[in-house]
Design an enzyme around this catalytic site. Structure first.
Site, PDB file in Angstrom:
ATOM      1  N   VAL A  26       9.201   2.137   6.088  1.00 54.53           N
ATOM      2  CA  VAL A  26       9.870   2.789   7.210  1.00 54.53           C
ATOM      3  C   VAL A  26      10.958   3.749   6.689  1.00 54.53           C
ATOM      4  O   VAL A  26      11.241   4.782   7.297  1.00 54.53           O
ATOM      5  CB  VAL A  26      10.402   1.731   8.220  1.00 54.53           C
ATOM      6  CG1 VAL A  26      11.560   0.955   7.672  1.00 54.53           C
ATOM      7  CG2 VAL A  26      10.797   2.372   9.529  1.00 54.53           C
ATOM      8  N   LEU A  70      10.633  -6.283   9.732  1.00 56.40           N
ATOM      9  CA  LEU A  70      10.161  -5.699  10.988  1.00 56.40           C
ATOM     10  C   LEU A  70       8.965  -6.451  11.561  1.00 56.40           C
ATOM     11  O   LEU A  70       8.723  -6.412  12.756  1.00 56.40           O
ATOM     12  CB  LEU A  70       9.812  -4.225  10.773  1.00 56.40           C
ATOM     13  CG  LEU A  70      11.002  -3.350  10.314  1.00 56.40           C
ATOM     14  CD1 LEU A  70      10.535  -1.935   9.974  1.00 56.40           C
ATOM     15  CD2 LEU A  70      12.100  -3.297  11.372  1.00 56.40           C
ATOM     16  N   THR A  76      22.057  -4.720  11.806  1.00 56.51           N
ATOM     17  CA  THR A  76      21.943  -6.150  11.500  1.00 56.51           C
ATOM     18  C   THR A  76      20.606  -6.553  10.870  1.00 56.51           C
ATOM     19  O   THR A  76      20.437  -7.712  10.511  1.00 56.51           O
ATOM     20  CB  THR A  76      22.089  -6.960  12.811  1.00 56.51           C
ATOM     21  OG1 THR A  76      21.325  -6.308  13.820  1.00 56.51           O
ATOM     22  CG2 THR A  76      23.530  -7.060  13.233  1.00 56.51           C
ATOM     23  N   LYS A 123      31.534   0.393   3.433  1.00 60.88           N
ATOM     24  CA  LYS A 123      31.599   0.484   4.901  1.00 60.88           C
ATOM     25  C   LYS A 123      32.628  -0.526   5.417  1.00 60.88           C
ATOM     26  O   LYS A 123      32.451  -1.741   5.257  1.00 60.88           O
ATOM     27  CB  LYS A 123      30.194   0.177   5.452  1.00 60.88           C
ATOM     28  CG  LYS A 123      30.120  -0.004   6.948  1.00 60.88           C
ATOM     29  CD  LYS A 123      28.677  -0.264   7.360  1.00 60.88           C
ATOM     30  CE  LYS A 123      28.553  -0.646   8.817  1.00 60.88           C
ATOM     31  NZ  LYS A 123      27.172  -1.013   9.185  1.00 60.88           N
ATOM     32  N   SER A 164       0.839  -1.189   0.000  1.00 62.44           N
ATOM     33  CA  SER A 164       0.000   0.000   0.000  1.00 62.44           C
ATOM     34  C   SER A 164       0.880   1.248   0.000  1.00 62.44           C
ATOM     35  O   SER A 164       1.531   1.537   1.001  1.00 62.44           O
ATOM     36  CB  SER A 164      -0.879  -0.008   1.253  1.00 62.44           C
ATOM     37  OG  SER A 164      -1.366   1.291   1.470  1.00 62.44           O
ATOM     38  N   ILE A 214       0.384   3.563   2.932  1.00 60.82           N
ATOM     39  CA  ILE A 214       1.016   3.269   4.237  1.00 60.82           C
ATOM     40  C   ILE A 214       2.500   3.622   4.178  1.00 60.82           C
ATOM     41  O   ILE A 214       3.047   4.209   5.094  1.00 60.82           O
ATOM     42  CB  ILE A 214       0.816   1.777   4.619  1.00 60.82           C
ATOM     43  CG1 ILE A 214      -0.676   1.507   4.808  1.00 60.82           C
ATOM     44  CG2 ILE A 214       1.595   1.431   5.869  1.00 60.82           C
ATOM     45  CD1 ILE A 214      -1.018   0.065   5.085  1.00 60.82           C
ATOM     46  N   VAL A 236      14.099   3.966   6.557  1.00 64.92           N
ATOM     47  CA  VAL A 236      15.449   4.114   7.116  1.00 64.92           C
ATOM     48  C   VAL A 236      16.120   2.740   7.014  1.00 64.92           C
ATOM     49  O   VAL A 236      15.559   1.828   6.434  1.00 64.92           O
ATOM     50  CB  VAL A 236      15.415   4.591   8.588  1.00 64.92           C
ATOM     51  CG1 VAL A 236      15.150   6.055   8.698  1.00 64.92           C
ATOM     52  CG2 VAL A 236      14.408   3.795   9.385  1.00 64.92           C
ATOM     53  N   TYR A 264      25.663 -15.115  17.940  1.00 65.06           N
ATOM     54  CA  TYR A 264      25.591 -14.616  16.568  1.00 65.06           C
ATOM     55  C   TYR A 264      26.918 -13.975  16.185  1.00 65.06           C
ATOM     56  O   TYR A 264      27.315 -13.982  15.038  1.00 65.06           O
ATOM     57  CB  TYR A 264      24.461 -13.592  16.517  1.00 65.06           C
ATOM     58  CG  TYR A 264      24.267 -12.932  15.194  1.00 65.06           C
ATOM     59  CD1 TYR A 264      23.507 -13.549  14.215  1.00 65.06           C
ATOM     60  CD2 TYR A 264      24.836 -11.705  14.927  1.00 65.06           C
ATOM     61  CE1 TYR A 264      23.312 -12.942  12.998  1.00 65.06           C
ATOM     62  CE2 TYR A 264      24.638 -11.092  13.716  1.00 65.06           C
ATOM     63  CZ  TYR A 264      23.878 -11.710  12.764  1.00 65.06           C
ATOM     64  OH  TYR A 264      23.690 -11.106  11.573  1.00 65.06           O
ATOM     65  N   TYR A 265      27.600 -13.421  17.175  1.00 67.82           N
ATOM     66  CA  TYR A 265      28.855 -12.710  16.909  1.00 67.82           C
ATOM     67  C   TYR A 265      30.058 -13.606  17.171  1.00 67.82           C
ATOM     68  O   TYR A 265      30.095 -14.317  18.174  1.00 67.82           O
ATOM     69  CB  TYR A 265      28.941 -11.450  17.782  1.00 67.82           C
ATOM     70  CG  TYR A 265      28.113 -10.345  17.195  1.00 67.82           C
ATOM     71  CD1 TYR A 265      28.637  -9.509  16.221  1.00 67.82           C
ATOM     72  CD2 TYR A 265      26.795 -10.171  17.568  1.00 67.82           C
ATOM     73  CE1 TYR A 265      27.863  -8.523  15.639  1.00 67.82           C
ATOM     74  CE2 TYR A 265      26.016  -9.188  16.990  1.00 67.82           C
ATOM     75  CZ  TYR A 265      26.560  -8.365  16.023  1.00 67.82           C
ATOM     76  OH  TYR A 265      25.795  -7.397  15.437  1.00 67.82           O
TER      77      TYR A 265
HETATM   78  C1  LIG Z   1      15.476   3.934  13.149  1.00 66.92           C
HETATM   79  C2  LIG Z   1      15.805   2.707  12.350  1.00 66.92           C
HETATM   80  C3  LIG Z   1      17.083   2.541  11.830  1.00 66.92           C
HETATM   81  C4  LIG Z   1      17.404   1.396  11.105  1.00 66.92           C
HETATM   82  N1  LIG Z   1      18.680   1.211  10.644  1.00 66.92           N
HETATM   83  C5  LIG Z   1      19.006   0.069  10.017  1.00 66.92           C
HETATM   84  C6  LIG Z   1      20.310  -0.158   9.519  1.00 66.92           C
HETATM   85  O1  LIG Z   1      21.190   0.685   9.608  1.00 66.92           O
HETATM   86  N2  LIG Z   1      20.562  -1.333   8.896  1.00 66.92           N
HETATM   87  C7  LIG Z   1      19.608  -2.297   8.748  1.00 66.92           C
HETATM   88  O2  LIG Z   1      19.902  -3.359   8.209  1.00 66.92           O
HETATM   89  N3  LIG Z   1      18.346  -2.081   9.152  1.00 66.92           N
HETATM   90  C8  LIG Z   1      18.031  -0.943   9.796  1.00 66.92           C
HETATM   91  N4  LIG Z   1      16.747  -0.747  10.194  1.00 66.92           N
HETATM   92  C9  LIG Z   1      15.731  -1.751   9.887  1.00 66.92           C
HETATM   93  C10 LIG Z   1      15.294  -1.612   8.454  1.00 66.92           C
HETATM   94  O3  LIG Z   1      14.836  -0.306   8.227  1.00 66.92           O
HETATM   95  C11 LIG Z   1      14.206  -2.619   8.146  1.00 66.92           C
HETATM   96  O4  LIG Z   1      14.614  -3.891   8.527  1.00 66.92           O
HETATM   97  C12 LIG Z   1      13.937  -2.648   6.658  1.00 66.92           C
HETATM   98  O5  LIG Z   1      13.656  -1.383   6.183  1.00 66.92           O
HETATM   99  C13 LIG Z   1      12.798  -3.575   6.337  1.00 66.92           C
HETATM  100  O6  LIG Z   1      11.575  -3.019   6.726  1.00 66.92           O
HETATM  101  P1  LIG Z   1      10.262  -3.803   6.306  1.00 66.92           P
HETATM  102  O7  LIG Z   1      10.300  -3.989   4.852  1.00 66.92           O
HETATM  103  O8  LIG Z   1      10.147  -4.996   7.171  1.00 66.92           O
HETATM  104  O9  LIG Z   1       9.097  -2.817   6.747  1.00 66.92           O
HETATM  105  P2  LIG Z   1       8.575  -1.431   6.095  1.00 66.92           P
HETATM  106  O10 LIG Z   1       9.655  -0.668   5.439  1.00 66.92           O
HETATM  107  O11 LIG Z   1       7.811  -0.761   7.194  1.00 66.92           O
HETATM  108  O12 LIG Z   1       7.578  -1.890   4.961  1.00 66.92           O
HETATM  109  C14 LIG Z   1       6.274  -2.335   5.264  1.00 66.92           C
HETATM  110  C15 LIG Z   1       5.500  -2.508   3.977  1.00 66.92           C
HETATM  111  O13 LIG Z   1       4.270  -3.125   4.260  1.00 66.92           O
HETATM  112  C16 LIG Z   1       3.242  -2.428   3.582  1.00 66.92           C
HETATM  113  N5  LIG Z   1       1.985  -2.643   4.307  1.00 66.92           N
HETATM  114  C17 LIG Z   1       1.761  -2.624   5.636  1.00 66.92           C
HETATM  115  N6  LIG Z   1       0.481  -2.903   5.899  1.00 66.92           N
HETATM  116  C18 LIG Z   1      -0.128  -3.126   4.718  1.00 66.92           C
HETATM  117  C19 LIG Z   1      -1.447  -3.451   4.318  1.00 66.92           C
HETATM  118  N7  LIG Z   1      -2.451  -3.630   5.201  1.00 66.92           N
HETATM  119  N8  LIG Z   1      -1.697  -3.598   2.997  1.00 66.92           N
HETATM  120  C20 LIG Z   1      -0.722  -3.426   2.067  1.00 66.92           C
HETATM  121  N9  LIG Z   1       0.533  -3.119   2.387  1.00 66.92           N
HETATM  122  C21 LIG Z   1       0.829  -2.973   3.696  1.00 66.92           C
HETATM  123  C22 LIG Z   1       3.715  -0.993   3.554  1.00 66.92           C
HETATM  124  O14 LIG Z   1       3.067  -0.264   2.546  1.00 66.92           O
HETATM  125  C23 LIG Z   1       5.193  -1.217   3.243  1.00 66.92           C
HETATM  126  O15 LIG Z   1       5.361  -1.390   1.863  1.00 66.92           O
HETATM  127  C24 LIG Z   1      16.410   0.408  10.892  1.00 66.92           C
HETATM  128  C25 LIG Z   1      15.104   0.601  11.374  1.00 66.92           C
HETATM  129  C26 LIG Z   1      14.802   1.724  12.112  1.00 66.92           C
HETATM  130  C27 LIG Z   1      13.403   1.897  12.628  1.00 66.92           C
END
Ligand SMILES: Cc1cc2nc3c(=O)[nH]c(=O)nc-3n(C[C@H](O)[C@H](O)[C@H](O)COP(=O)(O)OP(=O)(O)OC[C@H]3O[C@@H](n4cnc5c(N)ncnc54)[C@H](O)[C@@H]3O)c2cc1C
Length: 508
Positions: free
Chosen positions: A49, A337, A348, A82, A43, A46, A51, A449-450
């Site tokens: 994240v 996540l 990680t 890196k 979506s 939505i 980052v 893990y490390y």
């Molecule tokens: C502050 C912060 C710093 C980070 N730094 C690092 C880092 O340095 N290195 C690293 O490896 N990881 C890091 N991470 C973690 C990393 O950002 C995530 O692991 C990565 O982005 C994967 O996110 P995701 O795809 O699981 O979730 P998201 O990016 O949140 O994607 C969720 C997806 O689900 C969809 N969705 C949700 N609900 C619905 C629904 N009902 N219908 C349709 N679609 C839906 C959304 O549209 C989106 O496309 C960090 C996270 C945070 C919060």
């Protein structure tokens, strides 16, 4: 491969963040001969994240597996190399105010044994050099702003990770996935249909359509729409171990020289990341809402970046720290996540995403249509994932327990936190007892893990040594290693590597 459990199946991925698109691409490549159909529902309303801009070396193997060269993806994502992570200001112990956590490289075999050896003597009270930075080529390369790619005549590959723009990486992987046959559906899942046996049957979308599948991959982010909300798999919070639950991110202009390390700086109520990309620097402050408001955190970060009067927007994020009890349940796999998150201090999360997908692919390739075989794989898979989560958690907890910062109630609460695992206690006690760190981990069968060198770097890097030291005579066993030789060796090796910016300009 014939008649594995995956052949002819329809896989529906919910979520188009980095986790969703990594899953789609890896599965598309690995199962291209299995007549597998992959659909990804996301979506745009939505959003992701957005980052997550630092990786471990594992990401290189992800791109190798999907057949994408650095020349293709790195420039498209403003990516840089890196060499590791520098931790600034976490320890106030004299001489240990900063240390570097490198990635493993084969060449370390020539210099790191001296660190293992010296640290043992230092723990026995001998005044001998053992700050980790001196013993790792990667630390030198980072210090000299060099790329980790050696000239072609240098025979030792160096372990390295990447920094990248998370949104651009998502777009790159999305385009690639679609070009390789992944069906991309932009819609919100409103409801989930179930089979009588508890499996997920379909998703009802806000465009009026229903999508059915055999396997559902939950990549819906912190919400965990399928694994947590629908299948009700319990979430195990790590809040007692790790206090940070919020972050604020602010980009700043690109700085020169272009660094080849992430910097993590201890702040009043957490820590700040500093990630150099080719077009900007990614910054963020990870903190605990129990100790600091979002406004306070933003001001502290802006002050650090000299951006107090700048109009550049800050992004505030909430983090849910912990893991689900089962990462694979019924016909649903949780990736990213949705399966859990440990704060990003060692970057990680994407490594974990990759391991989860690879582990699932292996399990499915080794399963046949028999339910019992599949369930057996599921149990082993979930145990392994949970051990991994706990292993990473312990290492991150170690940063807070070993830090000697004591200037706020946040840091005092961290160093007094009694919630540490038996495994972490065993490692720290063994270290204090001058035991060999490799043996502690091996003998205690700690599913860490490390690897031992990472534990050595963190413990020695924070200066966890007895205060009372005595000098040993120059000819004593403690002085087995000539550190001038180590310095000279590392300096000469570093001559085989180019300046980071020049390398990127030349090759990309
Ligand atoms: C502050 C912060 C710093 C980070 N730094 C690092 C880092 O340095 N290195 C690293 O490896 N990881 C890091 N991470 C973690 C990393 O950002 C995530 O692991 C990565 O982005 C994967 O996110 P995701 O795809 O699981 O979730 P998201 O990016 O949140 O994607 C969720 C997806 O689900 C969809 N969705 C949700 N609900 C619905 C629904 N009902 N219908 C349709 N679609 C839906 C959304 O549209 C989106 O496309 C960090 C996270 C945070 C919060």
């Amino acid at each position: 491969m014939n008649s594995t459990a995956i052949a002819n199946k329809h896989i529906v991925i919910l979520g188009g963040g980095t986790a969703g698109w990594m899953t789609a691409n890896l599965m598309a490549v690995k199962w291209k001969n299995q007549n597998v159909q992959i659909s990804l529902v996301e979506s745009p309303a939505i959003g992701t994240v957005g980052v997550g801009e630092g990786s471990t070396p594992q990401l290189k193997s992800f791109f190798d597996q999907i057949g994408i060269d650095e020349k293709e993806w790195m420039p498209a994502c403003h990516a840089t190399y890196k060499n590791g992570i520098r931790f600034n200001g976490w320890s106030s112990r004299e001489g240990f105010e900063s240390y570097f956590h490198p990635f493993a490289s084969r060449i370390d075999a020539f210099s790191a044994p001296a660190l293992f050896y010296n640290s043992m003597h230092r723990r026995k009270g001998v005044n001998i050099e053992c700050h980790p930075d001196r013993f790792y080529l990667s630390a030198k390369l980072a210090q000299q702003h060099k790329s980790p790619i050696p000239d072609h005549n240098f025979p030792f590959p160096i372990g390295y990770g990447y920094h990248f723009d998370a949104n651009l990486l998502g777009q790159f992987l999305s385009n690639l996935g679609v070009s390789r046959g992944v069906k991309h559906i932009q819609a919100k899942a409103l409801d989930v249909g179930m089979h009588a046996n508890g499996d997920i049957a379909n998703l009802h979308l806000d465009n009026g359509k229903t999508i059915s599948g055999d396997i559902f991959v939950d990549c819906s982010g912190f919400e965990g729409v399928l694994i947590q909300q629908t299948l009700k798999v319990p979430f195990v919070s790590f809040k007692e171990n790790l206090f940070n639950d919020c972050a604020v991110a602010i980009p700043s202009p690109v700085s020169q020289p272009l660094r080849s390390e992430t910097i993590s700086t201890a702040m009043k109520y957490g820590w700040a990341w500093d990630i150099p990309l080719t077009n900007r620097v990614g910054n963020g402050y990870v903190y605990s809402a129990d100790y600091c408001s979002p406004e306070q955190a933003e001001i502290e970060l802006r002050t650090k970046l000299n951006l107090l009067d700048s109009e550049v927007e800050a992004r505030h994020l909430k983090m849910k720290i912990g893991r689900v009890e089962k990462h694979w349940h019924q016909n649903c796999l949780a990736v990213g996540l949705s399966q859990g998150f440990i704060e990003p201090l060692e970057a990680t999360a994407l490594h974990f995403v990759q391991e989860t997908i690879e582990g699932f692919i292996d399990a499915m390739n080794n399963s046949n249509e028999s339910d019992s075989v599949c369930i057996q794989h599921q149990v082993t898979f979930n145990q392994k994932m949970n051990q991994r989560f706990e292993g990473i958690r312990d290492y991150i907890v170690a940063h807070y327990r070993l830090s000697s910062k004591d200037d706020t109630d946040y840091w005092l609460a961290n160093s007094a936190n009694p919630n540490i695992s038996d495994q972490l206690k065993r490692i720290v006690n063994g270290w204090m007892g001058a035991e060999d760190i490799t043996q502690i981990i091996q003998q205690a069968k700690i599913p860490s893990y490390y690897p031992p060198f990472s534990w050595l770097c963190i413990l020695a890097g924070y200066g966890i040594f007895p205060k009372q030291l005595s000098d040993a005579p120059k000819d004593s066993a403690a002085h087995k290693y000539d550190l001038n030789y180590v310095d000279d060796f590392i300096q000469r090796c570093s001559l085989n590597f180019q300046d980071h910016q020049s390398f990127l300009d030349l090759h990309f």
